[in-house]
Design a protein around this motif. Structure first.
Motif, PDB file in Angstrom:
ATOM      1  N   LEU A 123       1.945 -16.258 -46.038  1.00 37.07           N
ATOM      2  CA  LEU A 123       3.176 -16.209 -47.047  1.00 37.07           C
ATOM      3  C   LEU A 123       2.771 -15.705 -48.066  1.00 37.07           C
ATOM      4  O   LEU A 123       3.701 -14.995 -48.882  1.00 37.07           O
ATOM      5  CB  LEU A 123       3.277 -17.682 -47.486  1.00 37.07           C
ATOM      6  N   THR A 124       1.502 -15.241 -48.507  1.00 29.18           N
ATOM      7  CA  THR A 124       0.966 -14.427 -49.460  1.00 29.18           C
ATOM      8  C   THR A 124       0.687 -13.121 -49.199  1.00 29.18           C
ATOM      9  O   THR A 124      -0.046 -12.108 -49.787  1.00 29.18           O
ATOM     10  CB  THR A 124      -0.310 -15.169 -50.189  1.00 29.18           C
ATOM     11  N   GLY A 125       0.791 -12.736 -47.843  1.00 30.34           N
ATOM     12  CA  GLY A 125       0.473 -11.459 -47.484  1.00 30.34           C
ATOM     13  C   GLY A 125      -0.816 -11.093 -47.298  1.00 30.34           C
ATOM     14  O   GLY A 125      -1.349  -9.621 -47.133  1.00 30.34           O
ATOM     15  N   GLN A 126      -1.677 -12.108 -47.019  1.00 31.69           N
ATOM     16  CA  GLN A 126      -3.187 -11.796 -46.945  1.00 31.69           C
ATOM     17  C   GLN A 126      -3.714 -11.715 -45.321  1.00 31.69           C
ATOM     18  O   GLN A 126      -5.007 -11.548 -45.263  1.00 31.69           O
ATOM     19  CB  GLN A 126      -4.171 -12.662 -48.025  1.00 31.69           C
ATOM     20  N   GLY A 127      -2.890 -12.176 -44.532  1.00 31.71           N
ATOM     21  CA  GLY A 127      -3.309 -12.209 -43.102  1.00 31.71           C
ATOM     22  C   GLY A 127      -3.492 -13.803 -42.612  1.00 31.71           C
ATOM     23  O   GLY A 127      -3.445 -14.802 -43.278  1.00 31.71           O
ATOM     24  N   SER A 128      -3.885 -13.784 -41.552  1.00 31.81           N
ATOM     25  CA  SER A 128      -4.351 -15.090 -40.974  1.00 31.81           C
ATOM     26  C   SER A 128      -5.172 -14.816 -39.998  1.00 31.81           C
ATOM     27  O   SER A 128      -5.934 -13.746 -39.577  1.00 31.81           O
ATOM     28  CB  SER A 128      -3.031 -15.776 -40.312  1.00 31.81           C
ATOM     29  N   GLY A 129      -5.966 -16.019 -39.226  1.00 38.51           N
ATOM     30  CA  GLY A 129      -6.930 -15.878 -38.366  1.00 38.51           C
ATOM     31  C   GLY A 129      -8.008 -15.071 -38.781  1.00 38.51           C
ATOM     32  O   GLY A 129      -8.696 -15.134 -39.793  1.00 38.51           O
ATOM     33  N   SER A 130      -8.452 -14.209 -37.809  1.00 35.46           N
ATOM     34  CA  SER A 130      -9.763 -13.268 -37.826  1.00 35.46           C
ATOM     35  C   SER A 130      -9.503 -12.444 -39.324  1.00 35.46           C
ATOM     36  O   SER A 130     -10.481 -11.779 -39.688  1.00 35.46           O
ATOM     37  CB  SER A 130     -10.012 -12.756 -36.702  1.00 35.46           C
ATOM     38  N   GLU A 131      -8.348 -12.218 -39.500  1.00 30.89           N
ATOM     39  CA  GLU A 131      -8.218 -11.177 -40.913  1.00 30.89           C
ATOM     40  C   GLU A 131      -8.540 -11.875 -42.160  1.00 30.89           C
ATOM     41  O   GLU A 131      -8.890 -11.142 -43.044  1.00 30.89           O
ATOM     42  CB  GLU A 131      -6.676 -10.768 -40.962  1.00 30.89           C
ATOM     43  N   LEU A 132      -8.529 -13.224 -41.968  1.00 30.40           N
ATOM     44  CA  LEU A 132      -9.288 -14.026 -43.333  1.00 30.40           C
ATOM     45  C   LEU A 132     -10.703 -14.220 -42.895  1.00 30.40           C
ATOM     46  O   LEU A 132     -11.166 -15.258 -42.253  1.00 30.40           O
ATOM     47  CB  LEU A 132      -8.636 -15.143 -43.286  1.00 30.40           C
ATOM     48  N   LYS A 133     -11.701 -13.072 -43.015  1.00 32.73           N
ATOM     49  CA  LYS A 133     -12.916 -13.202 -42.443  1.00 32.73           C
ATOM     50  C   LYS A 133     -13.692 -14.680 -42.856  1.00 32.73           C
ATOM     51  O   LYS A 133     -14.526 -15.114 -41.839  1.00 32.73           O
ATOM     52  CB  LYS A 133     -13.707 -11.840 -42.821  1.00 32.73           C
ATOM     53  N   ALA A 134     -13.835 -14.968 -44.044  1.00 33.18           N
ATOM     54  CA  ALA A 134     -14.928 -15.833 -44.254  1.00 33.18           C
ATOM     55  C   ALA A 134     -14.278 -17.205 -43.836  1.00 33.18           C
ATOM     56  O   ALA A 134     -14.863 -18.179 -43.663  1.00 33.18           O
ATOM     57  CB  ALA A 134     -15.000 -15.830 -46.116  1.00 33.18           C
ATOM     58  N   LEU A 135     -12.852 -17.300 -44.011  1.00 38.79           N
ATOM     59  CA  LEU A 135     -12.373 -18.705 -43.416  1.00 38.79           C
ATOM     60  C   LEU A 135     -12.612 -18.863 -42.063  1.00 38.79           C
ATOM     61  O   LEU A 135     -12.737 -19.833 -41.526  1.00 38.79           O
ATOM     62  CB  LEU A 135     -10.825 -18.612 -43.815  1.00 38.79           C
ATOM     63  N   HIS A 136     -12.500 -17.584 -41.378  1.00 41.93           N
ATOM     64  CA  HIS A 136     -12.730 -17.646 -39.881  1.00 41.93           C
ATOM     65  C   HIS A 136     -13.893 -17.993 -39.688  1.00 41.93           C
ATOM     66  O   HIS A 136     -14.210 -18.911 -38.563  1.00 41.93           O
ATOM     67  CB  HIS A 136     -12.146 -16.348 -39.294  1.00 41.93           C
ATOM     68  N   TYR A 137     -14.883 -17.547 -40.080  1.00 48.69           N
ATOM     69  CA  TYR A 137     -16.191 -17.900 -39.975  1.00 48.69           C
ATOM     70  C   TYR A 137     -16.439 -19.287 -40.177  1.00 48.69           C
ATOM     71  O   TYR A 137     -17.244 -19.947 -39.387  1.00 48.69           O
ATOM     72  CB  TYR A 137     -17.401 -17.100 -40.943  1.00 48.69           C
ATOM     73  N   TYR A 138     -15.956 -20.070 -41.408  1.00 48.30           N
ATOM     74  CA  TYR A 138     -16.053 -21.401 -41.553  1.00 48.30           C
ATOM     75  C   TYR A 138     -15.363 -22.270 -40.250  1.00 48.30           C
ATOM     76  O   TYR A 138     -16.143 -23.107 -40.233  1.00 48.30           O
ATOM     77  CB  TYR A 138     -15.291 -21.652 -43.007  1.00 48.30           C
ATOM     78  N   TYR A 139     -14.259 -21.773 -39.940  1.00 46.14           N
ATOM     79  CA  TYR A 139     -13.630 -22.625 -38.920  1.00 46.14           C
ATOM     80  C   TYR A 139     -14.297 -22.556 -37.618  1.00 46.14           C
ATOM     81  O   TYR A 139     -14.587 -23.396 -36.844  1.00 46.14           O
ATOM     82  CB  TYR A 139     -12.160 -22.325 -38.790  1.00 46.14           C
ATOM     83  N   GLU A 140     -14.886 -21.309 -37.299  1.00 46.79           N
ATOM     84  CA  GLU A 140     -15.671 -21.161 -36.144  1.00 46.79           C
ATOM     85  C   GLU A 140     -17.020 -21.859 -36.275  1.00 46.79           C
ATOM     86  O   GLU A 140     -17.497 -22.519 -35.125  1.00 46.79           O
ATOM     87  CB  GLU A 140     -15.784 -19.640 -35.961  1.00 46.79           C
ATOM     88  N   LEU A 141     -17.475 -21.851 -37.401  1.00 43.42           N
ATOM     89  CA  LEU A 141     -18.734 -22.876 -37.528  1.00 43.42           C
ATOM     90  C   LEU A 141     -18.549 -24.270 -37.244  1.00 43.42           C
ATOM     91  O   LEU A 141     -19.539 -24.704 -36.316  1.00 43.42           O
ATOM     92  CB  LEU A 141     -19.104 -22.743 -39.113  1.00 43.42           C
TER      93      LEU A 141
END
Length: 276
Positions: A191-209
């Motif tokens: 919604l904010t144009g910042q991407g999702s999934g692996s595009e959100l690198k730090a959040l992607h790492y957090y969820y994969e963790l």
């Protein structure tokens, strides 16, 4: 919360065998911890969180709704490590093995020296770096405060078996909650144009963790961090006779926290609906 709007009560009403097992456990007549977890409690969690995911409807949230969920969901993460530490202290004289498991979880959540930083720090920093969201210091809504209070009261209980059941409940929902949260942050990023999934690198790492069994943070072979937490605490219910866990108390603790957590989600969903 009332019996009419409780997801747990709805499941029990629709599944008389589980209702009988829960009632029997509380009355001391159903004594198989393994059957209780495998045939009844775990399926109940799966069913309830499928309903919760539907109620949340992450794909249809607007920006303000997604931001509200993200802020409220950050609050419990702020306190979980200290709750685990307090719970371990409460049970150590009764069951050192349970205390050890809770302390292991505490170190993972709170950040063990030389390993992954505290999960709350990882999460809040990821929100800030990937989405520009500052949730540190967020003052919780009433329903979130209630959930935190339920855990605060639980970890100081004089009944170790109550704590065993309650913390199993807390961990049992962790995978489902993390998946819902991932969907919400992905929605906010879109919604904010910042991407999702692996595009959100730090959040992607957090969820994969939390969810990836092959992640560097996983300490139990073949299990993600959260799966290991679930199984580690489920063991004390499944093998209740070995660890002298009193199943009626454990069942009471499980119901206390599971009802509290599912009610919390229902209240957040209602709050989001009011924001339309």
């Amino acid at each position: 919360m009332t019996p009419d709007n409780s997801l747990i009560q709805a499941y029990l009403k629709a599944n008389p065998e589980t209702q009988s097992a829960v009632n029997g456990t509380l009355l001391g007549k159903f004594t198989s911890g393994d059957a209780l977890v495998t045939a009844h409690l775990a399926p109940m969690i799966d069913w309830a969180y499928e309903r919760i995911a539907e109620k949340v409807g992450a794909a249809d949230l607007n920006e303000a709704q997604a931001r509200m969920y993200i802020a409220e969901l950050s609050v419990f993460a702020r306190y979980n490590a200290q709750f685990l530490k307090a719970a371990a202290t409460s049970v150590e004289g009764f069951c050192p093995e349970l205390a050890h498991e809770l302390r292991r979880n505490h170190l993972e959540e709170g950040g063990e020296r030389g390993k992954v930083p505290a999960h709350y720090v990882l999460y809040t920093n990821a929100l800030l770096s990937d989405l520009g969201l500052l949730v540190n210091g967020h003052v919780p809504a009433r329903e979130t405060e209630t959930l935190v209070n339920l855990h605060q009261w639980m970890v100081g209980s004089h009944m170790p078996s109550f704590i065993a059941g309650a913390y199993y409940a807390t961990e049992a929902v962790a995978i489902a909650e993390t998946e819902i949260l991932r969907d919400i942050t992905n929605r906010y990023g879109e919604l904010t144009g910042q991407g999702s999934g692996s595009e959100l690198k730090a959040l992607h790492y957090y969820y994969e963790l939390h969810l990836d069994e092959g992640h560097e943070a996983a300490q139990v072979d073949g299990m993600s961090v959260e799966a290991a937490h679930i199984e580690g605490l489920a063991r004390f219910i499944k093998e209740s006779e070995l660890f002298h866990v009193e199943l009626p108390q454990a069942m009471d603790g499980w119901l206390t926290i599971t009802e509290g957590m599912t009610h919390w989600w229902a209240q957040l969903a209602h709050r989001a609906w009011e924001m339309n």
